[in-house]
Design an enzyme around this catalytic site. Sequence first.
Site, PDB file in Angstrom:
ATOM      1  N   ASN A 112      44.717  70.671  40.342  1.00 15.97           N
ATOM      2  CA  ASN A 112      45.906  71.447  40.135  1.00 15.97           C
ATOM      3  C   ASN A 112      45.406  73.072  40.249  1.00 15.97           C
ATOM      4  OD1 ASN A 112      48.562  70.453  39.993  1.00 15.97           O
ATOM      5  ND2 ASN A 112      47.581  68.920  38.746  1.00 15.97           N
ATOM      6  N   GLY A 113      44.815  73.359  39.283  1.00 18.13           N
ATOM      7  CA  GLY A 113      44.231  74.736  39.133  1.00 18.13           C
ATOM      8  C   GLY A 113      43.654  75.311  40.426  1.00 18.13           C
ATOM      9  N   THR A 114      42.643  74.328  41.047  1.00 19.19           N
ATOM     10  CA  THR A 114      41.969  74.816  42.237  1.00 19.19           C
ATOM     11  C   THR A 114      43.011  75.138  43.299  1.00 19.19           C
ATOM     12  OG1 THR A 114      40.232  73.398  41.511  1.00 19.19           O
ATOM     13  CG2 THR A 114      40.242  73.958  43.841  1.00 19.19           C
ATOM     14  N   ILE A 135      40.764  62.564  38.620  1.00 14.06           N
ATOM     15  CA  ILE A 135      40.986  61.107  38.200  1.00 14.06           C
ATOM     16  C   ILE A 135      42.458  60.956  37.457  1.00 14.06           C
ATOM     17  CG2 ILE A 135      38.375  60.721  37.736  1.00 14.06           C
ATOM     18  CD1 ILE A 135      39.481  61.330  34.653  1.00 14.06           C
ATOM     19  N   ASP A 136      43.038  62.232  37.393  1.00  8.50           N
ATOM     20  CA  ASP A 136      44.125  62.263  36.783  1.00  8.50           C
ATOM     21  C   ASP A 136      45.358  61.849  37.732  1.00  8.50           C
ATOM     22  OD1 ASP A 136      42.898  63.509  34.829  1.00  8.50           O
ATOM     23  OD2 ASP A 136      43.685  65.407  35.054  1.00  8.50           O
ATOM     24  N   HIS A 180      44.733  64.284  31.259  1.00  3.40           N
ATOM     25  CA  HIS A 180      45.294  65.475  31.052  1.00  3.40           C
ATOM     26  C   HIS A 180      46.670  65.385  30.497  1.00  3.40           C
ATOM     27  CE1 HIS A 180      44.899  69.709  30.757  1.00  3.40           C
ATOM     28  NE2 HIS A 180      45.597  69.994  31.756  1.00  3.40           N
TER      29      HIS A 180
HETATM   30  O1  F6P Z   1      41.065  66.767  35.083  1.00  3.83           O
HETATM   31  C1  F6P Z   1      40.190  65.746  34.840  1.00  3.83           C
HETATM   32  C2  F6P Z   1      39.870  65.533  33.289  1.00  3.83           C
HETATM   33  O2  F6P Z   1      39.052  64.709  33.062  1.00  3.83           O
HETATM   34  C3  F6P Z   1      40.893  65.264  32.275  1.00  3.83           C
HETATM   35  O3  F6P Z   1      41.404  63.911  32.703  1.00  3.83           O
HETATM   36  C4  F6P Z   1      40.546  65.788  31.238  1.00  3.83           C
HETATM   37  O4  F6P Z   1      41.517  66.019  30.346  1.00  3.83           O
HETATM   38  C5  F6P Z   1      39.768  66.949  31.526  1.00  3.83           C
HETATM   39  O5  F6P Z   1      39.325  66.760  32.973  1.00  3.83           O
HETATM   40  C6  F6P Z   1      38.392  67.161  30.707  1.00  3.83           C
HETATM   41  O6  F6P Z   1      37.942  68.622  31.038  1.00  3.83           O
HETATM   42  P1  F6P Z   1      36.373  68.912  30.833  1.00  3.83           P
HETATM   43  O7  F6P Z   1      35.653  68.135  31.849  1.00  3.83           O
HETATM   44  O8  F6P Z   1      36.401  69.908  31.056  1.00  3.83           O
HETATM   45  O9  F6P Z   1      36.108  68.461  29.416  1.00  3.83           O
END
Ligand code: F6P
Length: 357
Positions: A112-114, A135-136, A180
């Site tokens: 999303n952010g990307t 993965i979300d 997420h």
């Molecule tokens: O967006 C993918 C994800 O794995 C989410 O499921 C999770 O909330 C987040 O990234 C974790 O982020 P980070 O790796 O920055 O802890």
Amino acid sequence: MKRIGMLTSGGDCQALNAAMRGVVKSVSHSGEDVEIYGFIDGYRGLIYGDFRMLTSRDFSGILTKGGTILGSSRTPFKTIKDPDENGLDKVEAMKQNYYKLKLDCLVILGGNGTHKTANLLREEGLNIVTLPKTIDNDLYGTDMTFGFQSAVNIATDAIDCIHTTAASHGRVFIVEVMGHKVGWLTLNAGMAGGADIILIPEIPYDIDKVVDAIEARHTGGSKFTILAVAEGAISKEDAALSKKELKEKMKNYTYPSVSYEIADKIQKKSNYEVRVTVPGHTQRGGSPCPYDRVFASRLGSEAGKLIMKGEYGFMVGIKNREIIKVPLEDVAGKLKYVSPDASIIKEAKMLGISFGD
Ligand code: F6P
């Protein structure tokens, strides 16, 4: 000769390498010479001109490899227009590096952010093609993102393992699943793992209903209960608060994550012994599953086709099992949620699964 810049941004996932391999293979296969500029650690590499020159040989043998050969990092969209600590204009720096290297286009793999930043670069005049990873599975405009099915497999394995120990001890077990702000991963892994209760952000839970569901199982003769809880699960009371009120409440939050809060609430309302398992980043790790290898390769192939045709400003995705292209402006800034009215929720309820609502 095609000069292609490539980067992987945000949290990694399985099949990033498979997708990049797909792009490079499909462009090379068309007979076009190709030079790849692989930016290191996502947008950070593009901002600071940190790249490696790659050839099609670098993409051989990586179909099954987890992670990303380019590295990744999070570069929040919220601050992308703010200067860095040395006063550098990040957006301008990305454009300058693109033009300095005389790139034909940028291939961006991300969530999303990307996609918000990718769309901004498109608006700034750069040629962009994106591929949907996470993965979300929360990216708008595509039925599925790559990485999702591999993560479903891993989260399901975690629930399967918990099943045997839960049955031996007659306990209540919570498996906390990533995802997420959305419940796709929890819903799918929960159903695949035979969870009795599934809690997802899109369906706020009532703790009394959760305890009722556990008690109903025990009265019915089952010794144990398994809950698949999304990391973003939320109670009905919290969902009713405004963003500001919730932020204020979270200042005094003492649990490591939502599952520990739910475990505590269940224990206080009943006599059950509750244990929590958090598979965490294992869900993003390891080799991509066969589905993701095929899917990411198909997306890569389509992205290669768009590059050869000079069609830019699109994300490649999947709709009704066919690979499609979606304008970036239609994707950026939108989340794809599980609808509480979706048939899968009704079907799950028919199977006796409780959503705590
Ligand atoms: O967006 C993918 C994800 O794995 C989410 O499921 C999770 O909330 C987040 O990234 C974790 O982020 P980070 O790796 O920055 O802890």
